[in-house]
Motif scaffolding. Structure first.
Motif, PDB file in Angstrom:
ATOM      1  N   HIS A 112      -1.254 -13.221 -30.686  1.00  0.00           N
ATOM      2  CA  HIS A 112       0.185 -13.298 -30.475  1.00  0.00           C
ATOM      3  C   HIS A 112       0.850 -12.042 -31.026  1.00  0.00           C
ATOM      4  O   HIS A 112       0.392 -11.471 -32.036  1.00  0.00           O
ATOM      5  CB  HIS A 112       0.761 -14.539 -31.171  1.00  0.00           C
ATOM      6  CG  HIS A 112       0.111 -15.800 -30.723  1.00  0.00           C
ATOM      7  ND1 HIS A 112       0.379 -16.397 -29.504  1.00  0.00           N
ATOM      8  CD2 HIS A 112      -0.834 -16.575 -31.311  1.00  0.00           C
ATOM      9  CE1 HIS A 112      -0.366 -17.471 -29.377  1.00  0.00           C
ATOM     10  NE2 HIS A 112      -1.108 -17.607 -30.461  1.00  0.00           N
ATOM     11  N   GLY A 165       2.646  -9.579 -33.094  1.00  0.00           N
ATOM     12  CA  GLY A 165       2.861  -9.597 -34.534  1.00  0.00           C
ATOM     13  C   GLY A 165       1.615  -9.901 -35.341  1.00  0.00           C
ATOM     14  O   GLY A 165       1.603  -9.684 -36.553  1.00  0.00           O
ATOM     15  N   ASN A 213       4.819 -11.395 -24.686  1.00  0.00           N
ATOM     16  CA  ASN A 213       5.664 -11.309 -25.872  1.00  0.00           C
ATOM     17  C   ASN A 213       5.528  -9.905 -26.445  1.00  0.00           C
ATOM     18  O   ASN A 213       4.419  -9.392 -26.590  1.00  0.00           O
ATOM     19  CB  ASN A 213       5.258 -12.350 -26.903  1.00  0.00           C
ATOM     20  CG  ASN A 213       5.409 -13.752 -26.363  1.00  0.00           C
ATOM     21  OD1 ASN A 213       6.474 -14.123 -25.891  1.00  0.00           O
ATOM     22  ND2 ASN A 213       4.339 -14.521 -26.400  1.00  0.00           N
ATOM     23  N   ASN A 214       6.649  -9.290 -26.767  1.00  0.00           N
ATOM     24  CA  ASN A 214       6.678  -7.881 -27.150  1.00  0.00           C
ATOM     25  C   ASN A 214       7.272  -7.739 -28.551  1.00  0.00           C
ATOM     26  O   ASN A 214       8.462  -7.961 -28.752  1.00  0.00           O
ATOM     27  CB  ASN A 214       7.521  -7.114 -26.124  1.00  0.00           C
ATOM     28  CG  ASN A 214       7.475  -5.631 -26.302  1.00  0.00           C
ATOM     29  OD1 ASN A 214       7.278  -5.117 -27.398  1.00  0.00           O
ATOM     30  ND2 ASN A 214       7.687  -4.913 -25.211  1.00  0.00           N
ATOM     31  N   LEU A 215       6.447  -7.365 -29.498  1.00  0.00           N
ATOM     32  CA  LEU A 215       6.877  -7.238 -30.893  1.00  0.00           C
ATOM     33  C   LEU A 215       8.031  -6.253 -31.048  1.00  0.00           C
ATOM     34  O   LEU A 215       8.919  -6.467 -31.868  1.00  0.00           O
ATOM     35  CB  LEU A 215       5.702  -6.812 -31.774  1.00  0.00           C
ATOM     36  CG  LEU A 215       5.987  -6.680 -33.271  1.00  0.00           C
ATOM     37  CD1 LEU A 215       6.384  -8.026 -33.868  1.00  0.00           C
ATOM     38  CD2 LEU A 215       4.771  -6.123 -33.991  1.00  0.00           C
ATOM     39  N   GLU A 234      10.489  -5.814 -29.131  1.00  0.00           N
ATOM     40  CA  GLU A 234      11.727  -6.507 -28.786  1.00  0.00           C
ATOM     41  C   GLU A 234      12.046  -7.623 -29.769  1.00  0.00           C
ATOM     42  O   GLU A 234      13.181  -7.756 -30.218  1.00  0.00           O
ATOM     43  CB  GLU A 234      11.642  -7.073 -27.368  1.00  0.00           C
ATOM     44  CG  GLU A 234      11.587  -5.996 -26.314  1.00  0.00           C
ATOM     45  CD  GLU A 234      11.349  -6.546 -24.918  1.00  0.00           C
ATOM     46  OE1 GLU A 234      11.302  -7.795 -24.753  1.00  0.00           O
ATOM     47  OE2 GLU A 234      11.207  -5.734 -24.001  1.00  0.00           O
ATOM     48  N   THR A 235      11.045  -8.436 -30.125  1.00  0.00           N
ATOM     49  CA  THR A 235      11.311  -9.567 -31.017  1.00  0.00           C
ATOM     50  C   THR A 235      11.642  -9.104 -32.430  1.00  0.00           C
ATOM     51  O   THR A 235      12.446  -9.742 -33.107  1.00  0.00           O
ATOM     52  CB  THR A 235      10.129 -10.549 -31.045  1.00  0.00           C
ATOM     53  OG1 THR A 235       8.945  -9.856 -31.456  1.00  0.00           O
ATOM     54  CG2 THR A 235       9.903 -11.183 -29.679  1.00  0.00           C
ATOM     55  N   ALA A 236      11.052  -8.001 -32.865  1.00  0.00           N
ATOM     56  CA  ALA A 236      11.350  -7.494 -34.212  1.00  0.00           C
ATOM     57  C   ALA A 236      12.797  -7.027 -34.303  1.00  0.00           C
ATOM     58  O   ALA A 236      13.472  -7.268 -35.308  1.00  0.00           O
ATOM     59  CB  ALA A 236      10.396  -6.375 -34.577  1.00  0.00           C
ATOM     60  N   GLN A 257      15.293  -8.149 -32.448  1.00  0.00           N
ATOM     61  CA  GLN A 257      16.108  -9.362 -32.401  1.00  0.00           C
ATOM     62  C   GLN A 257      16.103 -10.047 -33.774  1.00  0.00           C
ATOM     63  O   GLN A 257      17.139 -10.469 -34.267  1.00  0.00           O
ATOM     64  CB  GLN A 257      15.577 -10.299 -31.329  1.00  0.00           C
ATOM     65  CG  GLN A 257      16.367 -11.563 -31.170  1.00  0.00           C
ATOM     66  CD  GLN A 257      15.781 -12.468 -30.087  1.00  0.00           C
ATOM     67  OE1 GLN A 257      14.862 -12.077 -29.366  1.00  0.00           O
ATOM     68  NE2 GLN A 257      16.311 -13.666 -29.967  1.00  0.00           N
ATOM     69  N   HIS A 258      14.933 -10.146 -34.390  1.00  0.00           N
ATOM     70  CA  HIS A 258      14.809 -10.785 -35.700  1.00  0.00           C
ATOM     71  C   HIS A 258      15.622 -10.013 -36.744  1.00  0.00           C
ATOM     72  O   HIS A 258      16.317 -10.608 -37.567  1.00  0.00           O
ATOM     73  CB  HIS A 258      13.347 -10.863 -36.111  1.00  0.00           C
ATOM     74  CG  HIS A 258      13.127 -11.507 -37.454  1.00  0.00           C
ATOM     75  ND1 HIS A 258      13.310 -12.856 -37.662  1.00  0.00           N
ATOM     76  CD2 HIS A 258      12.773 -10.980 -38.651  1.00  0.00           C
ATOM     77  CE1 HIS A 258      13.076 -13.122 -38.930  1.00  0.00           C
ATOM     78  NE2 HIS A 258      12.744 -12.008 -39.550  1.00  0.00           N
ATOM     79  N   GLU A 315      19.308 -10.716 -36.428  1.00  0.00           N
ATOM     80  CA  GLU A 315      19.696 -12.070 -36.843  1.00  0.00           C
ATOM     81  C   GLU A 315      19.790 -12.202 -38.353  1.00  0.00           C
ATOM     82  O   GLU A 315      20.496 -13.067 -38.860  1.00  0.00           O
ATOM     83  CB  GLU A 315      18.678 -13.081 -36.299  1.00  0.00           C
ATOM     84  CG  GLU A 315      18.759 -13.238 -34.797  1.00  0.00           C
ATOM     85  CD  GLU A 315      17.639 -14.086 -34.220  1.00  0.00           C
ATOM     86  OE1 GLU A 315      16.769 -14.545 -34.996  1.00  0.00           O
ATOM     87  OE2 GLU A 315      17.627 -14.289 -33.004  1.00  0.00           O
TER      88      GLU A 315
END
Length: 183
Positions: free
Chosen positions: A18, A20, A170-172, A174-176, A178-179, A182
């Motif tokens: 996954h 990350g 899932n692309n770290l 992009e998610t990093a 976003q995280h 937040e």
């Protein structure tokens, strides 16, 4: 989560990862950069075989420096992956198991990763001297005339990488972001 994965990578192992995840690779990986990818595409266009079996294997986008005495390779850091994007979907469709590099990938590459249940890893840029300590052997297997861009067969042990794009897309990167926003 830390994972220890054998290279070449199985489809099941790729699917279990996954974005990350920290991974330690042990086994055989291959190096190829811009000029080698161009040459591989020309080889395929002529209907010839690639210089190694691409199925399940991983390509590390690396330009090594000369080996110091007693070492199989010099500094072995990643190079920018996007330079190989125009060649990557074809190699993934041929069964390539994954890639190691740094930086973002194109939409076409991400789609090919998902379509082929593959994986894109990042190695830490600027840590080439440390990464080289995980390389137990290095042998030029094709395109020797390309010198540092020749294809090499590397035997690695506990080579540290991070899953950036997993088999589900899932692309770290992009998610990093976003995280971070937040928090």
């Amino acid at each position: 989560m830390d994972n220890h994965i054998k290279a070449p990578i199985s489809r099941e192992d790729a699917k279990s990862l996954h974005a990350g995840d920290y991974v330690y690779l042990t086994g055989v990986i291959y190096t190829a950069r811009d000029a080698a990818h161009k040459r591989m595409k020309e080889t395929l266009d002529r209907g010839e075989e690639l210089p190694f079996d691409i199925k399940g294997n991983m390509i590390y986008y690396m330009g090594p420096s000369p080996a110091r005495e007693g070492r199989p390779i010099g500094s072995a850091g990643p190079t920018t992956s996007s330079r190989m994007d125009k060649y990557t979907p074809l190699l993934l469709d041929m069964g390539m198991g994954g890639m190691i590099g740094k930086g973002k990938r194109s939409k076409e590459v991400i789609e090919a990763i998902v379509r082929n249940e593959s994986v894109y890893f990042a190695a830490v840029g600027g840590a080439g001297a440390l990464l080289s300590k995980c390389i137990k052997s290095s042998e030029v297997i094709a395109y020797e005339d390309l010198e540092t861009e020749a294809i090499r067969r590397l035997e690695v042990e506990n080579f540290p990488v991070v899953v950036v794009i997993d088999s589900e897309g899932n692309n770290l990167y992009e998610t990093a972001i976003q995280h971070y926003r937040e928090d």
